[in-house]
Design an enzyme around this catalytic site. Sequence first.
Site, PDB file in Angstrom:
ATOM      1  N   GLU A  20      84.066 -28.285 -48.662  1.00 46.88           N
ATOM      2  CA  GLU A  20      83.327 -29.533 -48.526  1.00 46.88           C
ATOM      3  C   GLU A  20      82.237 -29.296 -47.476  1.00 46.88           C
ATOM      4  O   GLU A  20      82.518 -29.153 -46.281  1.00 46.88           O
ATOM      5  CB  GLU A  20      84.246 -30.677 -48.051  1.00 46.88           C
ATOM      6  N   HIS A  54      59.657 -27.526 -35.533  1.00 47.62           N
ATOM      7  CA  HIS A  54      59.131 -28.770 -36.087  1.00 47.62           C
ATOM      8  C   HIS A  54      59.980 -29.979 -35.687  1.00 47.62           C
ATOM      9  O   HIS A  54      61.181 -29.866 -35.422  1.00 47.62           O
ATOM     10  CB  HIS A  54      59.122 -28.703 -37.620  1.00 47.62           C
ATOM     11  N   LYS A  64      69.049 -33.387 -38.388  1.00 44.87           N
ATOM     12  CA  LYS A  64      69.167 -32.397 -39.469  1.00 44.87           C
ATOM     13  C   LYS A  64      70.532 -31.735 -39.448  1.00 44.87           C
ATOM     14  O   LYS A  64      71.087 -31.480 -38.383  1.00 44.87           O
ATOM     15  CB  LYS A  64      68.087 -31.319 -39.314  1.00 44.87           C
ATOM     16  N   TYR A 124      69.081 -28.159 -46.008  1.00 38.85           N
ATOM     17  CA  TYR A 124      69.398 -29.047 -44.900  1.00 38.85           C
ATOM     18  C   TYR A 124      69.173 -30.503 -45.268  1.00 38.85           C
ATOM     19  O   TYR A 124      68.263 -30.832 -46.036  1.00 38.85           O
ATOM     20  CB  TYR A 124      68.647 -28.680 -43.618  1.00 38.85           C
ATOM     21  N   ASP A 162      52.048 -23.260 -38.403  1.00 40.19           N
ATOM     22  CA  ASP A 162      52.959 -22.940 -37.292  1.00 40.19           C
ATOM     23  C   ASP A 162      52.265 -22.066 -36.246  1.00 40.19           C
ATOM     24  O   ASP A 162      52.526 -22.171 -35.053  1.00 40.19           O
ATOM     25  CB  ASP A 162      54.216 -22.261 -37.820  1.00 40.19           C
TER      26      ASP A 162
HETATM   27  C1  LIG Z   1      59.225 -30.587 -44.646  1.00 42.38           C
HETATM   28  C2  LIG Z   1      58.654 -31.024 -45.953  1.00 42.38           C
HETATM   29  C3  LIG Z   1      57.566 -30.378 -46.520  1.00 42.38           C
HETATM   30  N1  LIG Z   1      57.072 -30.799 -47.717  1.00 42.38           N
HETATM   31  C4  LIG Z   1      55.927 -30.063 -48.293  1.00 42.38           C
HETATM   32  C5  LIG Z   1      54.696 -30.030 -47.406  1.00 42.38           C
HETATM   33  C6  LIG Z   1      54.103 -28.679 -47.677  1.00 42.38           C
HETATM   34  O1  LIG Z   1      53.202 -28.775 -48.775  1.00 42.38           O
HETATM   35  C7  LIG Z   1      55.277 -27.803 -48.110  1.00 42.38           C
HETATM   36  C8  LIG Z   1      55.745 -26.852 -47.031  1.00 42.38           C
HETATM   37  O2  LIG Z   1      55.952 -27.619 -45.859  1.00 42.38           O
HETATM   38  P1  LIG Z   1      56.159 -26.891 -44.477  1.00 42.38           P
HETATM   39  O3  LIG Z   1      55.206 -25.733 -44.373  1.00 42.38           O
HETATM   40  O4  LIG Z   1      56.132 -27.943 -43.394  1.00 42.38           O
HETATM   41  O5  LIG Z   1      57.629 -26.299 -44.629  1.00 42.38           O
HETATM   42  P2  LIG Z   1      58.489 -25.625 -43.470  1.00 42.38           P
HETATM   43  O6  LIG Z   1      57.612 -24.749 -42.631  1.00 42.38           O
HETATM   44  O7  LIG Z   1      59.667 -25.036 -44.138  1.00 42.38           O
HETATM   45  O8  LIG Z   1      58.917 -26.840 -42.576  1.00 42.38           O
HETATM   46  C9  LIG Z   1      60.269 -27.204 -42.403  1.00 42.38           C
HETATM   47  O9  LIG Z   1      60.850 -26.224 -41.611  1.00 42.38           O
HETATM   48  C10 LIG Z   1      61.459 -26.557 -40.393  1.00 42.38           C
HETATM   49  C11 LIG Z   1      62.475 -25.495 -40.086  1.00 42.38           C
HETATM   50  C12 LIG Z   1      62.013 -27.908 -40.307  1.00 42.38           C
HETATM   51  O10 LIG Z   1      62.962 -28.177 -39.591  1.00 42.38           O
HETATM   52  C13 LIG Z   1      61.353 -29.001 -41.029  1.00 42.38           C
HETATM   53  O11 LIG Z   1      62.315 -29.696 -41.792  1.00 42.38           O
HETATM   54  C14 LIG Z   1      60.250 -28.625 -41.901  1.00 42.38           C
HETATM   55  O12 LIG Z   1      59.098 -28.854 -41.132  1.00 42.38           O
HETATM   56  O13 LIG Z   1      56.338 -28.707 -48.443  1.00 42.38           O
HETATM   57  C15 LIG Z   1      57.604 -31.874 -48.407  1.00 42.38           C
HETATM   58  O14 LIG Z   1      57.141 -32.232 -49.503  1.00 42.38           O
HETATM   59  N2  LIG Z   1      58.679 -32.536 -47.846  1.00 42.38           N
HETATM   60  C16 LIG Z   1      59.225 -32.157 -46.657  1.00 42.38           C
HETATM   61  O15 LIG Z   1      60.212 -32.792 -46.203  1.00 42.38           O
END
Ligand SMILES: Cc1cn([C@H]2C[C@H](O)[C@@H](COP(=O)(O)OP(=O)(O)O[C@H]3O[C@H](C)C(=O)[C@H](O)[C@H]3O)O2)c(=O)[nH]c1=O
Length: 188
Positions: A20, A54, A64, A124, A162
């Site tokens: 679970e 983030h 989260k 997550y 980032d």
């Molecule tokens: C976070 C998120 C992103 N997106 C879209 C926006 C962008 O077009 C694409 C990639 O997003 P991003 O570059 O922000 O993804 P990560 O770099 O993996 O960001 C995440 O990674 C770190 C570890 C985190 O804790 C956050 O939850 C989140 O920011 O997915 C969505 O459509 N919904 C969402 O909830």
Amino acid sequence: MAVLKIVPRRFEDPRGWFSETYNQARYESFGIADAFVQDNQSLSRPAATLRGLHFQRPPHAQAKLVRCLRGRIWDVAVDIRAGSPTLGQWVAATLTADGGEQLYIPTGFAHGFLTLEPDCEVAYKTSALYAPESDAGIAWDDPAVAIAWPLDGAAPQLSDKDRALPRLNGIETGFAYDGVPLTLTELS
Ligand SMILES: Cc1cn([C@H]2C[C@H](O)[C@@H](COP(=O)(O)OP(=O)(O)O[C@H]3O[C@H](C)C(=O)[C@H](O)[C@H]3O)O2)c(=O)[nH]c1=O
């Protein structure tokens, strides 16, 4: 609320195992009262992919619950609450698909991870929906936070977003100290 490392039980039998990975009543007994409203999943192909650090600003702040579905990651939470005695301090845990370990990160903390091998998948839960207008972050290599990323000499694979994140000192994160200093508690 503390950062929690949770290791759900796996019921092994000759077919494999069952676990679970979330149970509202059990996780509430751990102190996790969040109502999770969104599930996320990401695949990071290169080893040493670094996603973070983030957070979403209030009123869209996200707690989260993170786990690794494939491979191994080093998962980090940074205290970003104004007035916290542990502001800018961090905790980390290695999450693996084989072990099923999870990290719970309350609101008030920035989150990021480093993949420890190629082709890592991370899933997550979040306690608030994605709100891009409130999306924010701090630099992975902020010298005032000084996260000891286990890079072993590798260059991290970062998104352009980032790469451009600011340092913690000098930004308003929107979070205030709630009386609970940063600790990492392990539960199983
Ligand atoms: C976070 C998120 C992103 N997106 C879209 C926006 C962008 O077009 C694409 C990639 O997003 P991003 O570059 O922000 O993804 P990560 O770099 O993996 O960001 C995440 O990674 C770190 C570890 C985190 O804790 C956050 O939850 C989140 O920011 O997915 C969505 O459509 N919904 C969402 O909830």
